[in-house]
Design a protein around this motif. Structure first.
Motif, PDB file in Angstrom:
ATOM      1  N   ASP A  32     -17.000   4.228 -44.958  1.00 58.82           N
ATOM      2  CA  ASP A  32     -15.710   4.661 -45.482  1.00 58.82           C
ATOM      3  C   ASP A  32     -15.344   6.031 -44.925  1.00 58.82           C
ATOM      4  O   ASP A  32     -14.184   6.307 -44.621  1.00 58.82           O
ATOM      5  CB  ASP A  32     -15.760   4.742 -47.014  1.00 58.82           C
ATOM      6  CG  ASP A  32     -16.086   3.415 -47.654  1.00 58.82           C
ATOM      7  OD1 ASP A  32     -15.509   2.398 -47.234  1.00 58.82           O
ATOM      8  OD2 ASP A  32     -16.926   3.391 -48.569  1.00 58.82           O
ATOM      9  N   VAL A  33     -16.366   6.889 -44.819  1.00 59.77           N
ATOM     10  CA  VAL A  33     -16.157   8.267 -44.368  1.00 59.77           C
ATOM     11  C   VAL A  33     -17.134   8.554 -43.242  1.00 59.77           C
ATOM     12  O   VAL A  33     -18.341   8.312 -43.367  1.00 59.77           O
ATOM     13  CB  VAL A  33     -16.371   9.267 -45.514  1.00 59.77           C
ATOM     14  CG1 VAL A  33     -16.204  10.700 -45.011  1.00 59.77           C
ATOM     15  CG2 VAL A  33     -15.410   8.987 -46.660  1.00 59.77           C
ATOM     16  N   LEU A  34     -16.608   9.082 -42.137  1.00 61.88           N
ATOM     17  CA  LEU A  34     -17.418   9.463 -40.986  1.00 61.88           C
ATOM     18  C   LEU A  34     -17.321  10.975 -40.820  1.00 61.88           C
ATOM     19  O   LEU A  34     -16.228  11.513 -40.634  1.00 61.88           O
ATOM     20  CB  LEU A  34     -16.922   8.751 -39.732  1.00 61.88           C
ATOM     21  CG  LEU A  34     -17.676   8.989 -38.430  1.00 61.88           C
ATOM     22  CD1 LEU A  34     -19.124   8.533 -38.546  1.00 61.88           C
ATOM     23  CD2 LEU A  34     -16.978   8.254 -37.286  1.00 61.88           C
ATOM     24  N   VAL A  35     -18.447  11.660 -40.910  1.00 64.24           N
ATOM     25  CA  VAL A  35     -18.495  13.111 -40.784  1.00 64.24           C
ATOM     26  C   VAL A  35     -19.126  13.458 -39.448  1.00 64.24           C
ATOM     27  O   VAL A  35     -20.191  12.940 -39.102  1.00 64.24           O
ATOM     28  CB  VAL A  35     -19.308  13.757 -41.926  1.00 64.24           C
ATOM     29  CG1 VAL A  35     -19.348  15.277 -41.763  1.00 64.24           C
ATOM     30  CG2 VAL A  35     -18.716  13.387 -43.282  1.00 64.24           C
ATOM     31  N   VAL A  36     -18.479  14.341 -38.700  1.00 59.16           N
ATOM     32  CA  VAL A  36     -18.998  14.784 -37.409  1.00 59.16           C
ATOM     33  C   VAL A  36     -19.507  16.204 -37.554  1.00 59.16           C
ATOM     34  O   VAL A  36     -18.738  17.121 -37.836  1.00 59.16           O
ATOM     35  CB  VAL A  36     -17.915  14.722 -36.311  1.00 59.16           C
ATOM     36  CG1 VAL A  36     -18.489  15.192 -34.980  1.00 59.16           C
ATOM     37  CG2 VAL A  36     -17.357  13.308 -36.191  1.00 59.16           C
ATOM     38  N   GLY A  37     -20.816  16.399 -37.403  1.00 53.48           N
ATOM     39  CA  GLY A  37     -21.402  17.729 -37.495  1.00 53.48           C
ATOM     40  C   GLY A  37     -22.339  17.847 -38.675  1.00 53.48           C
ATOM     41  O   GLY A  37     -21.948  17.579 -39.823  1.00 53.48           O
ATOM     42  N   GLY A  38     -23.583  18.264 -38.402  1.00 50.87           N
ATOM     43  CA  GLY A  38     -24.595  18.326 -39.438  1.00 50.87           C
ATOM     44  C   GLY A  38     -24.988  19.726 -39.842  1.00 50.87           C
ATOM     45  O   GLY A  38     -26.178  20.012 -40.029  1.00 50.87           O
ATOM     46  N   GLY A  39     -24.008  20.620 -40.007  1.00 55.25           N
ATOM     47  CA  GLY A  39     -24.254  21.936 -40.573  1.00 55.25           C
ATOM     48  C   GLY A  39     -23.916  21.940 -42.054  1.00 55.25           C
ATOM     49  O   GLY A  39     -23.754  20.884 -42.689  1.00 55.25           O
ATOM     50  N   ASN A  40     -23.794  23.131 -42.622  1.00 56.58           N
ATOM     51  CA  ASN A  40     -23.500  23.262 -44.046  1.00 56.58           C
ATOM     52  C   ASN A  40     -22.193  22.575 -44.417  1.00 56.58           C
ATOM     53  O   ASN A  40     -22.123  21.835 -45.410  1.00 56.58           O
ATOM     54  CB  ASN A  40     -23.441  24.747 -44.409  1.00 56.58           C
ATOM     55  CG  ASN A  40     -23.236  24.994 -45.884  1.00 56.58           C
ATOM     56  OD1 ASN A  40     -23.738  24.268 -46.742  1.00 56.58           O
ATOM     57  ND2 ASN A  40     -22.490  26.036 -46.210  1.00 56.58           N
ATOM     58  N   ALA A  41     -21.147  22.775 -43.621  1.00 56.13           N
ATOM     59  CA  ALA A  41     -19.847  22.181 -43.934  1.00 56.13           C
ATOM     60  C   ALA A  41     -19.903  20.658 -43.876  1.00 56.13           C
ATOM     61  O   ALA A  41     -19.374  19.971 -44.757  1.00 56.13           O
ATOM     62  CB  ALA A  41     -18.785  22.708 -42.968  1.00 56.13           C
ATOM     63  N   GLY A  42     -20.540  20.137 -42.828  1.00 59.13           N
ATOM     64  CA  GLY A  42     -20.605  18.690 -42.679  1.00 59.13           C
ATOM     65  C   GLY A  42     -21.381  18.023 -43.798  1.00 59.13           C
ATOM     66  O   GLY A  42     -20.942  17.015 -44.371  1.00 59.13           O
TER      67      GLY A  42
ATOM     68  N   GLY B 163     -26.791  22.981 -36.855  1.00 60.17           N
ATOM     69  CA  GLY B 163     -25.747  23.841 -36.319  1.00 60.17           C
ATOM     70  C   GLY B 163     -26.072  25.304 -36.512  1.00 60.17           C
ATOM     71  O   GLY B 163     -27.241  25.703 -36.608  1.00 60.17           O
ATOM     72  N   ASN B 164     -25.049  26.138 -36.572  1.00 69.03           N
ATOM     73  CA  ASN B 164     -25.277  27.566 -36.787  1.00 69.03           C
ATOM     74  C   ASN B 164     -25.697  27.872 -38.215  1.00 69.03           C
ATOM     75  O   ASN B 164     -26.195  28.967 -38.498  1.00 69.03           O
ATOM     76  CB  ASN B 164     -24.030  28.363 -36.414  1.00 69.03           C
ATOM     77  CG  ASN B 164     -24.028  28.753 -34.954  1.00 69.03           C
ATOM     78  OD1 ASN B 164     -25.064  28.758 -34.304  1.00 69.03           O
ATOM     79  ND2 ASN B 164     -22.866  29.075 -34.435  1.00 69.03           N
ATOM     80  N   SER B 165     -25.511  26.917 -39.133  1.00 69.80           N
ATOM     81  CA  SER B 165     -25.966  27.137 -40.509  1.00 69.80           C
ATOM     82  C   SER B 165     -27.463  27.393 -40.551  1.00 69.80           C
ATOM     83  O   SER B 165     -27.954  28.187 -41.358  1.00 69.80           O
ATOM     84  CB  SER B 165     -25.624  25.924 -41.381  1.00 69.80           C
ATOM     85  OG  SER B 165     -24.240  25.692 -41.409  1.00 69.80           O
TER      86      SER B 165
ATOM     87  N   SER C   2     -11.842   7.385 -43.153  1.00 66.74           N
ATOM     88  CA  SER C   2     -11.592   8.822 -43.054  1.00 66.74           C
ATOM     89  C   SER C   2     -12.570   9.440 -42.075  1.00 66.74           C
ATOM     90  O   SER C   2     -13.753   9.077 -42.053  1.00 66.74           O
ATOM     91  CB  SER C   2     -11.752   9.497 -44.422  1.00 66.74           C
ATOM     92  OG  SER C   2     -10.867   8.950 -45.383  1.00 66.74           O
ATOM     93  N   VAL C   3     -12.081  10.376 -41.269  1.00 69.15           N
ATOM     94  CA  VAL C   3     -12.921  11.093 -40.309  1.00 69.15           C
ATOM     95  C   VAL C   3     -12.825  12.584 -40.608  1.00 69.15           C
ATOM     96  O   VAL C   3     -11.723  13.135 -40.690  1.00 69.15           O
ATOM     97  CB  VAL C   3     -12.481  10.814 -38.858  1.00 69.15           C
ATOM     98  CG1 VAL C   3     -13.326  11.639 -37.880  1.00 69.15           C
ATOM     99  CG2 VAL C   3     -12.581   9.328 -38.536  1.00 69.15           C
ATOM    100  N   ILE C   4     -13.969  13.226 -40.779  1.00 72.21           N
ATOM    101  CA  ILE C   4     -14.029  14.656 -41.078  1.00 72.21           C
ATOM    102  C   ILE C   4     -14.730  15.354 -39.923  1.00 72.21           C
ATOM    103  O   ILE C   4     -15.872  15.018 -39.589  1.00 72.21           O
ATOM    104  CB  ILE C   4     -14.788  14.919 -42.390  1.00 72.21           C
ATOM    105  CG1 ILE C   4     -14.074  14.238 -43.563  1.00 72.21           C
ATOM    106  CG2 ILE C   4     -14.929  16.418 -42.649  1.00 72.21           C
ATOM    107  CD1 ILE C   4     -14.845  14.294 -44.871  1.00 72.21           C
ATOM    108  N   LEU C   5     -14.056  16.325 -39.319  1.00 72.63           N
ATOM    109  CA  LEU C   5     -14.640  17.084 -38.220  1.00 72.63           C
ATOM    110  C   LEU C   5     -15.211  18.390 -38.750  1.00 72.63           C
ATOM    111  O   LEU C   5     -14.485  19.231 -39.270  1.00 72.63           O
ATOM    112  CB  LEU C   5     -13.593  17.371 -37.143  1.00 72.63           C
ATOM    113  CG  LEU C   5     -12.950  16.151 -36.472  1.00 72.63           C
ATOM    114  CD1 LEU C   5     -11.997  16.608 -35.376  1.00 72.63           C
ATOM    115  CD2 LEU C   5     -14.003  15.206 -35.911  1.00 72.63           C
ATOM    116  N   ALA C   6     -16.529  18.544 -38.612  1.00 71.83           N
ATOM    117  CA  ALA C   6     -17.214  19.769 -39.020  1.00 71.83           C
ATOM    118  C   ALA C   6     -18.213  20.135 -37.928  1.00 71.83           C
ATOM    119  O   ALA C   6     -19.361  20.470 -38.200  1.00 71.83           O
ATOM    120  CB  ALA C   6     -17.922  19.555 -40.356  1.00 71.83           C
ATOM    121  N   SER C   7     -17.738  20.062 -36.693  1.00 72.46           N
ATOM    122  CA  SER C   7     -18.618  20.117 -35.526  1.00 72.46           C
ATOM    123  C   SER C   7     -18.694  21.488 -34.874  1.00 72.46           C
ATOM    124  O   SER C   7     -19.152  21.623 -33.740  1.00 72.46           O
ATOM    125  CB  SER C   7     -18.174  19.078 -34.489  1.00 72.46           C
ATOM    126  OG  SER C   7     -16.782  19.131 -34.269  1.00 72.46           O
TER     127      SER C   7
END
Length: 293
Positions: free
Chosen positions: A6-16, A43-45, A205-210
């Motif tokens: 349902d939801v695809l998140v790009v980026g595995g830091g704190n925000a993602g 990420g930088n997290s 839904s696509v969330i960019l947190a990259s």
């Protein structure tokens, strides 16, 4: 790779991970793509001290959600009001911060940290960075930045991974998003590349947190100026800006000041100063040069 979500998140830091946990809590099927292999993810997290600025009413409130510490009894932590937080944002940005976004950040900071703590993230008072020893042996906190993650950025990301597993979030490591998939003007997925294949993943839904583009010499030179292509990058080598460019191509609005940055002074020729997974934020040498927030 045939994965439905349902939801695809790009980026595995704190925000993602925070976005993934929020979606999973609402009963959504969530997939998170992380460009790095698991051992180098976050990420930088991962490279931060894990400090989190929130508004609060002082020590008696903070001990409701930070880890127990015998030093609490000898500590004085002044309240950090929403008005003080907003004033600090305006000061460091020289008044260029968006007032509506700033209000959301400040007003939601405390409940968001409490929510993350409820998800399993662990917090503590930042004694080593934000407190003075008093003459009577106590601790006096200053500056408003009083709370941090147990274990710094490393602990932050370890807690996120554990929380995501508990919540059923599927995390795919070593898988880089390379572009956006669109249909009828709507983003409906991403193109990806892994060590073994290339393809598309789609979601409602696509969330960019990259992350940013600080690991791209070409983009640093383009936006920061000549010479910046030679800068050393302390944090993740994965922040090369492809998804920022993809979002702009898809019609996203550009925000912020791309011509300045935060950089630190250190030994540029140290053999292990780039992406050091052991020292992380402890690599800073001698001082800090602030160009912008």
């Amino acid at each position: 790779m045939m994965i439905k979500s349902d939801v695809l998140v790009v980026g595995g830091g704190n925000a993602g991970f925070a976005a993934a946990l929020a979606a999973a809590e609402r009963g959504r099927k969530v997939v998170l793509l992380e460009k790095a292999r698991e051992a180098a993810s976050g990420g930088n997290s991962f490279y931060t001290a894990g400090a989190t600025r929130i508004s609060h009413d002082g020590l008696q409130e903070l001990i409701e959600f930070v880890e127990p510490d015998e030093r609490h009894a000898a500590s004085e932590v002044p309240a950090y009001t929403a008005a003080e937080y907003l004033a600090d944002l305006s000061k460091v940005s020289e008044g260029r911060n968006d007032p509506e976004l700033s209000a959301v950040l400040v007003n939601e900071s405390n409940p968001t940290l409490r929510w993350l703590q409820g998800m399993g993230l662990k917090y503590r008072l930042m004694y080593e960075r934000q407190a003075y020893r008093t003459q009577d042996g106590g601790y006096l906190f200053w500056g408003g930045l009083h709370v941090g993650n147990v274990g710094g950025g490393k602990g932050l990301m370890a807690d996120h991974r554990a929380a995501a597993e508990r919540m059923g979030v599927e995390v795919i490591y070593d898988c880089a998003a390379t572009g956006l998939v669109q249909e009828d003007g709507r983003v409906c997925g991403v193109r990806y590349r892994s060590s073994s294949e290339e393809g598309e993943l789609r979601a409602e839904s696509v969330i960019l947190a990259s992350g940013g583009f600080e690991a791209s010499p070409e983009l640093r030179r383009r936006h920061l100026g000549e010479g910046w292509q030679n800068a050393k990058v302390r944090g993740t080598p994965g922040n090369t800006g492809e998804m920022i460019l993809a979002a702009l191509d898809a019609g996203a609005a550009r925000g912020g000041d791309w011509s300045t940055c935060h950089s630190v002074a250190w030994d540029a020729w140290h053999p292990e100063n780039e992406s050091n997974l052991a020292l992380t934020n402890q690599l800073t040498r001698g001082g800090t040069r602030w160009a912008s927030w």
